[in-house]
Design an enzyme around this catalytic site. Structure first.
Site, PDB file in Angstrom:
ATOM      1  N   ASP A  35       0.807  -1.243   0.000  1.00  8.58           N
ATOM      2  CA  ASP A  35       0.000   0.000   0.000  1.00  8.58           C
ATOM      3  C   ASP A  35       0.829   1.276   0.000  1.00  8.58           C
ATOM      4  O   ASP A  35       0.298   2.332  -0.288  1.00  8.58           O
ATOM      5  CB  ASP A  35      -1.035   0.000   1.133  1.00  8.58           C
ATOM      6  CG  ASP A  35      -0.446   0.120   2.521  1.00  8.58           C
ATOM      7  OD1 ASP A  35       0.742  -0.218   2.710  1.00  8.58           O
ATOM      8  OD2 ASP A  35      -1.178   0.553   3.431  1.00  8.58           O
ATOM      9  N   GLY A 123      -2.017  -6.522  21.110  1.00  9.13           N
ATOM     10  CA  GLY A 123      -0.916  -7.123  20.366  1.00  9.13           C
ATOM     11  C   GLY A 123      -1.364  -7.874  19.128  1.00  9.13           C
ATOM     12  O   GLY A 123      -0.575  -8.570  18.500  1.00  9.13           O
ATOM     13  N   GLY A 125      -2.310  -6.717  16.252  1.00  8.82           N
ATOM     14  CA  GLY A 125      -1.962  -6.085  14.979  1.00  8.82           C
ATOM     15  C   GLY A 125      -3.200  -5.854  14.123  1.00  8.82           C
ATOM     16  O   GLY A 125      -3.168  -6.028  12.906  1.00  8.82           O
ATOM     17  N   SER A 127      -4.892  -3.022  13.914  1.00 12.03           N
ATOM     18  CA  SER A 127      -5.015  -1.612  13.546  1.00 12.03           C
ATOM     19  C   SER A 127      -5.836  -0.770  14.505  1.00 12.03           C
ATOM     20  O   SER A 127      -6.693   0.024  14.095  1.00 12.03           O
ATOM     21  CB  SER A 127      -5.617  -1.502  12.150  1.00 12.03           C
ATOM     22  OG  SER A 127      -4.739  -0.791  11.369  1.00 12.03           O
ATOM     23  N   ASP A 173      -5.112   0.769   6.115  1.00  8.55           N
ATOM     24  CA  ASP A 173      -5.862   0.576   7.357  1.00  8.55           C
ATOM     25  C   ASP A 173      -6.953   1.634   7.515  1.00  8.55           C
ATOM     26  O   ASP A 173      -8.109   1.328   7.811  1.00  8.55           O
ATOM     27  CB  ASP A 173      -4.919   0.643   8.573  1.00  8.55           C
ATOM     28  CG  ASP A 173      -3.814  -0.388   8.496  1.00  8.55           C
ATOM     29  OD1 ASP A 173      -3.914  -1.295   7.655  1.00  8.55           O
ATOM     30  OD2 ASP A 173      -2.845  -0.270   9.267  1.00  8.55           O
TER      31      ASP A 173
HETATM   32  C1  GLA Z   1       0.563  -1.679   8.573  1.00  3.58           C
HETATM   33  C2  GLA Z   1       0.403  -0.328   7.895  1.00  3.58           C
HETATM   34  C3  GLA Z   1      -0.293  -0.471   6.547  1.00  3.58           C
HETATM   35  C4  GLA Z   1       0.351  -1.552   5.688  1.00  3.58           C
HETATM   36  C5  GLA Z   1       0.583  -2.827   6.477  1.00  3.58           C
HETATM   37  C6  GLA Z   1       1.407  -3.835   5.711  1.00  3.58           C
HETATM   38  O1  GLA Z   1      -0.687  -2.199   8.915  1.00  3.58           O
HETATM   39  O2  GLA Z   1      -0.327   0.553   8.719  1.00  3.58           O
HETATM   40  O3  GLA Z   1      -0.307   0.774   5.882  1.00  3.58           O
HETATM   41  O4  GLA Z   1       1.531  -1.084   5.093  1.00  3.58           O
HETATM   42  O5  GLA Z   1       1.239  -2.579   7.702  1.00  3.58           O
HETATM   43  O6  GLA Z   1       0.697  -4.328   4.649  1.00  3.58           O
END
Ligand code: GLA
Length: 387
Positions: A35, A123, A125, A127, A173
């Site tokens: 992205d 933890g 991940g 977002s 995200d």
């Molecule tokens: C994190 C970042 C995103 C993207 C992912 C990897 O979530 O916030 O922008 O780059 O890593 O795909």
């Protein structure tokens, strides 16, 4: 949730909030690190996220309470003395949003009382920071009638991450959280921000997350290093081919241009990016055709590429992928920025119980504790709720 966000707000501010919101976390099915390289991604909003309740005030005071950080109590600062509001932990996202909105011509000129409570596994991940930023963006947009679209809210939220927090992340995200649709994944081309909602109706398959219990704050991790490496690759390529982003190139182009890149690690980053973008396109088609076995293969391939070429995995994530596959998952990969977070498993619905049993047994043999597992479903974007 045991406590509704209205109850939490009422308990800490002693009156009922004006409005309540929910902002989901996200899972990216595939499209790791594409992205910020102009490539495609295929995320969806999940059924876990952050609840928020807000009332705007008639003065300039801002009071923020998070039920997840209840030890901090209510964090207060004055809108008119924003320069003093520094290093406030999660409240930095509120300060950053106010500053970025102002810089872009959207003035926040009233204080507010804000309570939040998230149920995203710690933890994982998933977002939480983007969910929080889009939550605040929606609240501001509604109250001040800014008429921002989901895409604009996402762009502003990304600016906060990039320019205020210091994470050089892409837009995936924030974009999915501001634009997601129930029962759909979102196919997003990050160079144009064109997108398409792709049906993700999981009757026969389940999406199962396993938490690695390891979290690296993105700012402290190699994330920004990968972003810089991508720029280095792009700059070399631009001397030989007319492109704006690495992901404009096809997997075959790798063999055409890799000779110009002398650094072996940079070559690997390049290969991952062109292959991964292509895998996202194939995965979108697989979803449309309900070709889940093919999708599963693409997921596992993506994990190996993230591990060996882009080098954003970790021993724990690799173990979890292996355990996932050997327990019956038809595709398994790390999600998100990497170096921690969760793995995603595609599991046949009829095999779910046996997968969960075998996975748990295998996991306990290695980690001597119960795994943290969440089955997730594609949900709607962030917005106001009736709590
Ligand atoms: C994190 C970042 C995103 C993207 C992912 C990897 O979530 O916030 O922008 O780059 O890593 O795909």
């Amino acid at each position: 949730m045991n406590n509704s966000i209205t109850d939490i707000f009422n308990k800490y501010f002693n009156y009922l909030p004006n409005k309540t919101y929910f902002s989901p976390g996200r899972v990216n099915i595939i499209g790791g690190h594409t992205d910020y390289n102009g490539g495609a991604v295929l995320p969806f909003c999940i059924n876990l996220g952050i609840y928020g309740a807000i009332t705007f005030r008639n003065d300039s005071m801002i009071n923020v309470y998070s039920h997840n950080f209840s030890n901090l109590g209510t964090v207060s600062f004055d809108l008119d003395k924003l320069e003093q509001a520094k290093d406030l932990g999660f409240v930095d996202y509120v300060v950053g949003t106010i500053l970025i909105y102002k810089e872009n011509g959207y003035l926040i000129n009233k204080g507010f009382d804000l309570a939040i409570h998230g149920n995203l596994p710690k933890g994982g991940g998933l977002s939480s920071s983007a969910a929080f930023l889009v939550l605040i963006g929606n609240m501001f947009n509604d109250y001040f009638n800014f008429n921002l679209s989901g895409a604009e809210i996402a762009k502003l939220a990304r600016f906060v991450e990039n320019d205020y927090i210091g994470v050089k992340c892409g837009i995936m995200d924030q974009f999915i959280i501001a634009n997601g649709l129930k029962d759909h994944a979102l196919y997003l081309e990050t160079d144009t921000l064109n997108y398409e909602h792709v049906p993700l109706i999981l009757d026969d398959y389940k999406l199962v997350l396993v938490n690695s219990r390891t979290t690296r704050k993105l700012v402290e991790s190699n994330y920004n290093t990968r972003q810089q490496e991508s720029l280095d690759v792009l700059n070399i390529l631009k001397e030989h081919v007319d492109i704006n982003h690495i992901c404009e190139l096809d997997p075959d182009d790798y063999y055409k241009y890799e000779k110009y890149i002398s650094d072996i690690e940079l070559k690997k980053r390049f290969k991952h990016l062109v292959d991964e973008h292509h895998r996202v396109v194939l995965s979108k088609d697989a979803l449309i055709n309900k070709a889940y076995i093919s999708l599963g293969k693409l997921l596992t391939e993506a994990h190996h590429s993230a591990k060996d070429l882009y080098k954003v995995s970790s021993d724990t994530l690799d173990n979890l992928v292996e355990i996932g596959i050997s327990s019956g998952s038809i595709g398994s990969k790390m999600i998100g920025g990497g170096f921690g977070g969760s793995t995603l498993n595609l599991v046949k619905a009829s095999h779910l119980d046996s997968f969960l049993n075998v996975f748990t047994e295998n996991y306990k043999k290695v980690y001597h504790q119960e795994p943290i597992i969440n089955i997730v479903y594609p949900m709607d974007k962030a917005g106001e709720i009736n709590d």
